[in-house]
Design an enzyme around this catalytic site. Structure first.
Site, PDB file in Angstrom:
ATOM      1  N   LYS A 146       0.888  -1.174   0.000  1.00  0.00           N
ATOM      2  CA  LYS A 146       0.000   0.000   0.000  1.00  0.00           C
ATOM      3  C   LYS A 146       0.918   1.215   0.000  1.00  0.00           C
ATOM      4  CE  LYS A 146      -1.878   3.024   1.891  1.00  0.00           C
ATOM      5  NZ  LYS A 146      -1.680   4.446   1.473  1.00  0.00           N
ATOM      6  N   GLU A 153       9.975   1.470  10.399  1.00  0.00           N
ATOM      7  CA  GLU A 153      10.987   2.515  10.171  1.00  0.00           C
ATOM      8  C   GLU A 153      10.261   3.843  10.326  1.00  0.00           C
ATOM      9  OE1 GLU A 153      14.270   2.178   9.442  1.00  0.00           O
ATOM     10  OE2 GLU A 153      14.159   0.017   9.634  1.00  0.00           O
ATOM     11  N   CYS A 207      13.566  11.215   6.763  1.00  0.00           N
ATOM     12  CA  CYS A 207      13.461  10.746   8.152  1.00  0.00           C
ATOM     13  C   CYS A 207      14.741  11.056   8.919  1.00  0.00           C
ATOM     14  CB  CYS A 207      13.190   9.252   8.160  1.00  0.00           C
ATOM     15  SG  CYS A 207      14.350   8.316   7.157  1.00  0.00           S
ATOM     16  N   GLU A 249       9.191  16.073  15.214  1.00  0.00           N
ATOM     17  CA  GLU A 249       9.655  15.989  13.827  1.00  0.00           C
ATOM     18  C   GLU A 249       8.903  17.011  12.973  1.00  0.00           C
ATOM     19  OE1 GLU A 249       8.616  12.526  11.427  1.00  0.00           O
ATOM     20  OE2 GLU A 249      10.711  12.374  10.838  1.00  0.00           O
TER      21      GLU A 249
END
Ligand code: NAD
Length: 502
Positions: A185, A260, A294, A393
């Site tokens: 997906k 992750e 990331c 973040e």
């Protein structure tokens, strides 16, 4: 677009890829995918729901047992992966352009990524027949005990928009090398290259049903995939918040997951560093890919003795960054990937101001002659590590530059975060480099470099940055289960059934 079905409308449509063919969505619904630089609609994406996911998992489940796949030797699987690598190399320019149009990352960068994607397939293609069990010394000489590594079954792979094909192949290559089948997906923002990847896998000779793609929204198609009880594993790359929900679901069913997740990585510049190189490392760490990585080095710690010099060099380079259309060869900073992302990053800049930080450079929307989601590279000063802009973040071209005095202090600050994905250290002192490598709580530590990555080098997020390992031999193990087989070579009678032991 080979991956699409023609419609009466002029906008091409992108359908699911299930059991070796394109499938229209059961809901009949599509949504638009937009170029974030020009705001043009690129194509319409099939809006996947439970029914589509069920069909894809059906196909993957059948394919896992079908001799066309299950009957291949590991060497034959490896050959298919290498063939897929060759084809991706051939289609590299087409795929790079699709990715750049979809997520606004530089075409130059996506071309570079597409050059390295075949390396992942060659690496895991080569590993396919080298991951093996072992013979265990037994305490009873009549016993032969050995281990076997088996594939898990159907793997659900859910991936983000920032490096779609690289991050998907990081899962697909070891999963297929180990003999699993996949339902992928992709992110709703970047479906095109992932459907194309499944088509190319078919062209490479992977049997129908081995690689399936269901497009759609996370809360619909993604959640339906996570909930499918036939999955043997979920492999997810994305935000920590989504990952936490997936981990809970996997735990409830006792299946494995590789996660992750996000980061808030420190990039540390010591007084003995080459400050020119360190400044370029800071720029690479947080302004490349518009900070939408990331591993973004979004907390820069500079030793007080070089703080002014570093800040000046980073700011000077930031002010000359060429912002523009990512498909132009001289552009250095493209747009953010979609409107909500732009708004989120802008709101963090406002939050930083309200917390007492100073916008030393940037913070505004530049005029680049395009209507897209552009934002200046932004440098914050007067920030402290406990501010939300330094704890959460941001996923954009925003970094705080914070001074420090001692190694102990910066190690404490660097580790004072919920995340643990990566860290950079700039120093010419070997002993310090070793001490920092040991002390930093991050799965990847770069010394005098940043953003380096290879399919051969395992990476793992510590703390809230993830669970499990991607890349390297270690990642193959994540897609296998270990079976221990005990064979009694003694044909004599069992002496005492109440103390039957190895
Ligand atoms: P996201 O979590 O919003 O989405 C990731 C994927 O999950 C998408 O395909 C999305 O549709 C799907 N999804 C969303 N909600 C879901 C749900 N409830 N159930 C199932 N699937 C769902 O993340 P994003 O915005 O696409 O990506 C950015 C994030 O990814 C950042 O946090 C970044 O740090 C992280 N990331 C991590 C790595 C790494 O290797 N650690 C690499 C790249 C990106």
């Amino acid at each position: 677009m080979t991956a699409t079905t023609a419609t009466a409308a002029t906008t091409p449509r992108l359908d699911h890829f299930i059991n070796g063919e394109h499938r229209t969505p059961a809901s009949g619904e599509y949504f638009a995918s937009t170029n974030p630089a020009t705001l043009e609609t690129l194509y319409e994406v099939a809006r996947g729901t439970d029914e589509d996911v069920t069909a894809a998992v059906d196909a993957a489940h059948r394919a896992f047992r079908d001799p066309a796949w299950a009957g291949l030797t590991a060497t034959q699987r490896g050959r298919l992966l290498r063939r897929l690598g060759d084809l991706i190399g051939e289609y590299g320019d087409e795929l790079a352009l699709y990715e750049s149009l979809d997520n606004g990352k530089l075409l130059r960068e996506m071309r570079g990524q597409l050059k390295s994607v075949p390396e992942y397939l060659y690496y895991y293609g080569g590993l396919a027949d080298k991951v093996q069990g072992s013979q265990i010394p037994a305490s009873n000489l009549d016993i032969i005990n050995f281990t076997m590594r088996e594939p898990l079954g159907v793997v659900g792979a859910i991936t983000p928009w920032n490096s779609p094909i690289t991050l998907t192949v990081s899962k697909l290559a070891p999963a297929l090398a180990a003999g699993n089948t996949l339902v992928i997906k992709p992110s709703e923002y970047t479906s095109r290259t992932i459907v194309r990847l499944a088509e190319i896998a078919s062209e490479a000779g992977f049997p129908d049903g081995v690689v399936n793609v269901v497009t759609g929204y996370g809360a619909e198609a993604g959640a339906a995939l996570v909930d499918d009880l036939r999955l043997a594993k979920i492999s997810f790359t994305g935000s920590t918040a989504t990952g936490a929900g997936i981990a809970r679901s996997a735990a409830g069913r006792f299946i494995g997951c590789t996660l992750e997740l996000g980061g808030k990585s420190p990039n540390i510049v010591f007084g003995d560093a080459d400050v020119d190189n360190a400044a370029m490392g800071v720029v690479a760490g947080v302004f490349a890919a518009a900070g939408q990585t990331c591993i973004a080095g979004s907390r820069v710690f500079a030793h007080r003795s070089v703080y002014d010099e570093l800040l000046e060099k980073v700011t000077r380079r930031a002010s000359t960054i060429r912002i523009g259309n990512p498909v132009d060869d001289d552009t250095e900073l493209g747009p953010l990937a979609f409107e909500a992302q732009l708004n989120k990053v802008k709101s963090y800049i406002d939050l930083g101001r309200s917390e007492g930080a100073t916008v030393h450079y940037g913070g505004d929307r530049p005029d680049v002659g395009l209507p897209g989601y552009f934002l200046q590279p932004t440098v914050l000063t007067d920030a402290t590590n406990d501010m939300r802009v330094c704890r959460e973040e941001i996923f954009g071209p925003v970094t705080a530059v914070i001074p420090f005095d001692t190694e102990e202090e910066v190690l404490r600050l660097a580790n004072d975060t919920e995340y643990g994905l990566a860290a950079g250290v700039w120093t010419s002192n070997l002993q310090r480099a070793m001490r920092m490598s040991r002390g930093l709580e991050a799965g990847t530590v770069w010394i005098n470099t940043y953003r380096a990555m290879s399919p051969m080098s395992p990476r793992q997020g510590f703390k809230k940055s993830g669970v499990g390992i991607e890349h390297g031999i270690e990642s193959m193990y994540e897609y296998t289960r270990l079976k221990s087989v005990w064979i009694n070579t003694d044909e004599g009678p069992v002496a005492d059934p109440f103390v039957m032991r190895g």
